[in-house]
Design an enzyme around this catalytic site. Structure first.
Site, mmCIF file in Angstrom:
data_model
loop_
_atom_site.group_PDB
_atom_site.id
_atom_site.type_symbol
_atom_site.label_atom_id
_atom_site.label_comp_id
_atom_site.label_asym_id
_atom_site.label_seq_id
_atom_site.Cartn_x
_atom_site.Cartn_y
_atom_site.Cartn_z
ATOM 1 N N GLU A 21 0.673 -1.572 0.232
ATOM 2 C CA GLU A 21 -0.049 0.268 0.451
ATOM 3 C C GLU A 21 1.325 1.132 -0.213
ATOM 4 O O GLU A 21 1.898 1.260 0.839
ATOM 5 C CB GLU A 21 -1.594 0.433 1.331
ATOM 6 C CG GLU A 21 -1.882 1.207 1.489
ATOM 7 C CD GLU A 21 -2.954 1.075 1.993
ATOM 8 O OE1 GLU A 21 -3.743 0.052 2.409
ATOM 9 O OE2 GLU A 21 -2.804 1.912 3.868
ATOM 10 N N ALA B 99 -20.551 2.812 3.472
ATOM 11 C CA ALA B 99 -19.898 2.052 2.616
ATOM 12 C C ALA B 99 -19.766 1.024 1.742
ATOM 13 O O ALA B 99 -20.277 1.322 0.521
ATOM 14 C CB ALA B 99 -18.578 1.277 3.055
ATOM 15 N N GLN C 238 4.942 4.984 16.084
ATOM 16 C CA GLN C 238 3.757 4.437 15.445
ATOM 17 C C GLN C 238 3.174 4.232 15.959
ATOM 18 O O GLN C 238 1.669 3.590 15.922
ATOM 19 C CB GLN C 238 4.989 4.141 13.415
ATOM 20 C CG GLN C 238 3.612 3.781 12.625
ATOM 21 C CD GLN C 238 4.472 2.593 11.948
ATOM 22 O OE1 GLN C 238 5.496 2.590 12.144
ATOM 23 N NE2 GLN C 238 4.216 1.880 10.912
ATOM 24 N N LYS D 202 7.294 3.110 2.174
ATOM 25 C CA LYS D 202 9.226 3.249 2.468
ATOM 26 C C LYS D 202 9.361 1.996 1.990
ATOM 27 O O LYS D 202 9.147 0.337 2.340
ATOM 28 C CB LYS D 202 8.764 2.018 3.937
ATOM 29 C CG LYS D 202 8.582 3.645 4.702
ATOM 30 C CD LYS D 202 8.913 3.043 6.867
ATOM 31 C CE LYS D 202 8.180 4.014 7.835
ATOM 32 N NZ LYS D 202 7.607 4.152 9.004
HETATM 33 P P1 FAD Z 1 -18.864 1.226 6.856
HETATM 34 O O1 FAD Z 1 -18.581 0.130 6.520
HETATM 35 O O2 FAD Z 1 -19.635 2.110 6.509
HETATM 36 O O3 FAD Z 1 -18.366 1.091 8.243
HETATM 37 C C1 FAD Z 1 -17.941 2.297 9.483
HETATM 38 C C2 FAD Z 1 -19.365 1.648 10.715
HETATM 39 O O4 FAD Z 1 -20.219 2.364 10.445
HETATM 40 C C3 FAD Z 1 -19.084 0.410 11.508
HETATM 41 O O5 FAD Z 1 -19.005 0.468 12.658
HETATM 42 C C4 FAD Z 1 -20.056 -0.161 11.335
HETATM 43 O O6 FAD Z 1 -20.016 -1.001 11.774
HETATM 44 C C5 FAD Z 1 -21.397 1.010 10.806
HETATM 45 N N1 FAD Z 1 -21.997 0.151 10.147
HETATM 46 C C6 FAD Z 1 -21.775 0.062 8.579
HETATM 47 N N2 FAD Z 1 -22.849 -0.038 8.287
HETATM 48 C C7 FAD Z 1 -23.723 0.400 9.131
HETATM 49 C C8 FAD Z 1 -25.575 0.732 9.002
HETATM 50 N N3 FAD Z 1 -25.913 0.275 8.032
HETATM 51 N N4 FAD Z 1 -26.192 0.757 9.927
HETATM 52 C C9 FAD Z 1 -25.061 1.124 10.849
HETATM 53 N N5 FAD Z 1 -23.499 1.201 11.032
HETATM 54 C C10 FAD Z 1 -23.034 0.820 10.198
HETATM 55 N N6 FAD Z 1 -9.880 5.808 5.335
HETATM 56 C C11 FAD Z 1 -9.337 6.858 4.372
HETATM 57 O O7 FAD Z 1 -9.836 8.335 4.065
HETATM 58 N N7 FAD Z 1 -8.572 6.571 3.226
HETATM 59 C C12 FAD Z 1 -8.263 5.326 2.941
HETATM 60 O O8 FAD Z 1 -8.053 5.177 1.807
HETATM 61 C C13 FAD Z 1 -7.952 4.503 3.422
HETATM 62 N N8 FAD Z 1 -8.378 3.384 3.183
HETATM 63 C C14 FAD Z 1 -8.711 2.090 4.376
HETATM 64 C C15 FAD Z 1 -7.799 0.646 3.647
HETATM 65 C C16 FAD Z 1 -8.544 -0.072 4.822
HETATM 66 C C17 FAD Z 1 -7.631 -1.976 4.447
HETATM 67 C C18 FAD Z 1 -9.089 -0.281 5.987
HETATM 68 C C19 FAD Z 1 -9.332 -1.258 6.855
HETATM 69 C C20 FAD Z 1 -9.708 0.586 6.488
HETATM 70 C C21 FAD Z 1 -9.154 2.442 5.233
HETATM 71 N N9 FAD Z 1 -9.551 3.398 6.083
HETATM 72 C C22 FAD Z 1 -9.336 4.306 4.700
HETATM 73 C C23 FAD Z 1 -10.586 4.136 7.075
HETATM 74 C C24 FAD Z 1 -11.369 4.156 7.278
HETATM 75 O O9 FAD Z 1 -12.196 4.767 5.967
HETATM 76 C C25 FAD Z 1 -11.917 3.710 8.476
HETATM 77 O O10 FAD Z 1 -11.922 3.022 9.186
HETATM 78 C C26 FAD Z 1 -13.249 4.467 8.797
HETATM 79 O O11 FAD Z 1 -14.073 4.930 10.020
HETATM 80 C C27 FAD Z 1 -14.799 3.081 7.829
HETATM 81 O O12 FAD Z 1 -14.542 2.502 6.896
HETATM 82 P P2 FAD Z 1 -15.504 1.632 6.280
HETATM 83 O O13 FAD Z 1 -15.432 1.584 4.818
HETATM 84 O O14 FAD Z 1 -15.314 0.499 7.171
HETATM 85 O O15 FAD Z 1 -17.122 2.323 6.635
#
Ligand code: FAD
Length: 287
Positions: free
Chosen positions: A17, A125, A212, A272
């Site tokens: 990444e 998401a 970190q 890195k």
């Molecule tokens: P979601 O899947 O929407 O979940 C977020 C929260 O909402 C969770 O607690 C979930 O349980 C809850 N939820 C989901 N659906 C519902 C629903 N229907 N009703 C009620 N609650 C619900 N962040 C960045 O800004 N840029 C990046 O490029 C980035 N890359 C990432 C890559 C990976 C592999 C990971 C693991 C994280 C990354 N993140 C990034 C961080 C991520 O955006 C955050 O963790 C964010 O808080 C949640 O994103 P999500 O897509 O998991 O959200």
């Protein structure tokens, strides 16, 4: 290449990444690091998306460069918090134009000034995943959290919402980092039982400095095994030793994952190249 084709081969894959520059002034140093990582020809490379879309233009240009200059398959991240349906469609069109076929669809962290969710085009998401699938043929990934998402009250809600992502069309998942592989094995057992059968890519973070690790744990609530804490205590004040120990720990995690049939491993290589290269080298006879 669509990443599902790669995962379906069932052979071990190592990917890296990178993240885009925060401002145009550090564009060239980031570009240089990304090029060095791409020159290692990993299975694919993901490019993160700045919080709230702040660095969106760089994500697509870096992903395009990885593909066209190095022939490495890119995975472009895309977040939907504060985005509109129009801005997402424009971003997808640009990716398509550049030949990018894989998107990691995320909500993103909610900024303090995000306003009333009632006015947002996307809340989770899963909304973004459904929208991408409705209008295009991208291979779409989503994030998952073996230790639960920080905002979640309990694991069963998290699991239910994860299933919604899959039902919306999510083709594969990438995990949040973890430092104890048993946490992942347990998680895989639970999601498979819940009927989630898409490929799961294990996200591994090589911790190369002590500062970190404190930040990571504050943000994500990730569990640190005693064995890992002891390494940080012993080598944290010696940067070169900490880097060597962090790479060795991550390498051991990857070998154990492959040995246990987890074939897709993604390294949070944090721009890195030396860390990415060393881990790849440590696995040269395994990959
Ligand atoms: P979601 O899947 O929407 O979940 C977020 C929260 O909402 C969770 O607690 C979930 O349980 C809850 N939820 C989901 N659906 C519902 C629903 N229907 N009703 C009620 N609650 C619900 N962040 C960045 O800004 N840029 C990046 O490029 C980035 N890359 C990432 C890559 C990976 C592999 C990971 C693991 C994280 C990354 N993140 C990034 C961080 C991520 O955006 C955050 O963790 C964010 O808080 C949640 O994103 P999500 O897509 O998991 O959200």
């Amino acid at each position: 290449m669509k990443l599902t084709e790669l995962f379906n081969k069932g052979t071990p894959t190592l990917s890296f990444e990178v993240f885009p520059p925060k401002t145009s002034s550090n564009f060239s140093s980031v570009h240089h690091a990304v090029d060095e990582i791409a020159a290692l020809h990993p299975a694919y490379m993901s490019v993160t998306y700045g919080a709230g879309g702040s660095t969106s233009k760089y994500t697509v240009s870096i992903a395009s460069n990885i593909l066209h200059q190095f022939g490495v398959t890119p995975l472009a991240h895309l977040t939907c918090v504060c985005a509109t349906r129009d801005s997402v469609s424009r971003q997808l069109a640009e990716m398509q134009q550049q030949g990018i076929e894989n998107v990691l669809a995320l909500r993103g962290d909610i900024p303090e000034n995000a306003g009333d969710p009632a006015g947002w085009d996307y809340t989770h998401a899963s909304d973004l995943i459904a929208d991408i699938k409705r209008q295009s043929d991208f291979c779409v990934g989503g994030a998952c959290y073996p230790e639960g998402h920080v905002e979640s009250d309990n694991f069963s809600d998290d699991l239910r919402y994860l299933k919604q992502k899959i039902d919306a069309g999510c083709d594969f998942l990438t995990t949040q980092m973890f430092f104890d592989n048993n946490i992942l094995y347990n998680f895989l057992y639970k999601i498979r039982e819940a009927g989630i059968v898409v490929p799961v890519v294990a996200g591994i973070m090589p911790v190369t400095n002590a500062k970190q690790i404190k930040r990571i744990c504050q943000l994500s609530g990730t569990y640190l095994p005693q064995r890992f804490k002891q390494i940080v205590d012993r080598y944290g004040s010696n940067p070169a030793a900490m880097q060597q120990a962090g790479i060795a720990y991550a390498t051991e995690q990857v070998i154990d994952l492959f040995a246990n049939g987890v074939n897709a491993v993604h390294i949070y290589s944090m721009n890195k190249p030396e860390v990415a290269a060393k881990i790849q080298q440590n696995l040269s006879e395994i990959l």
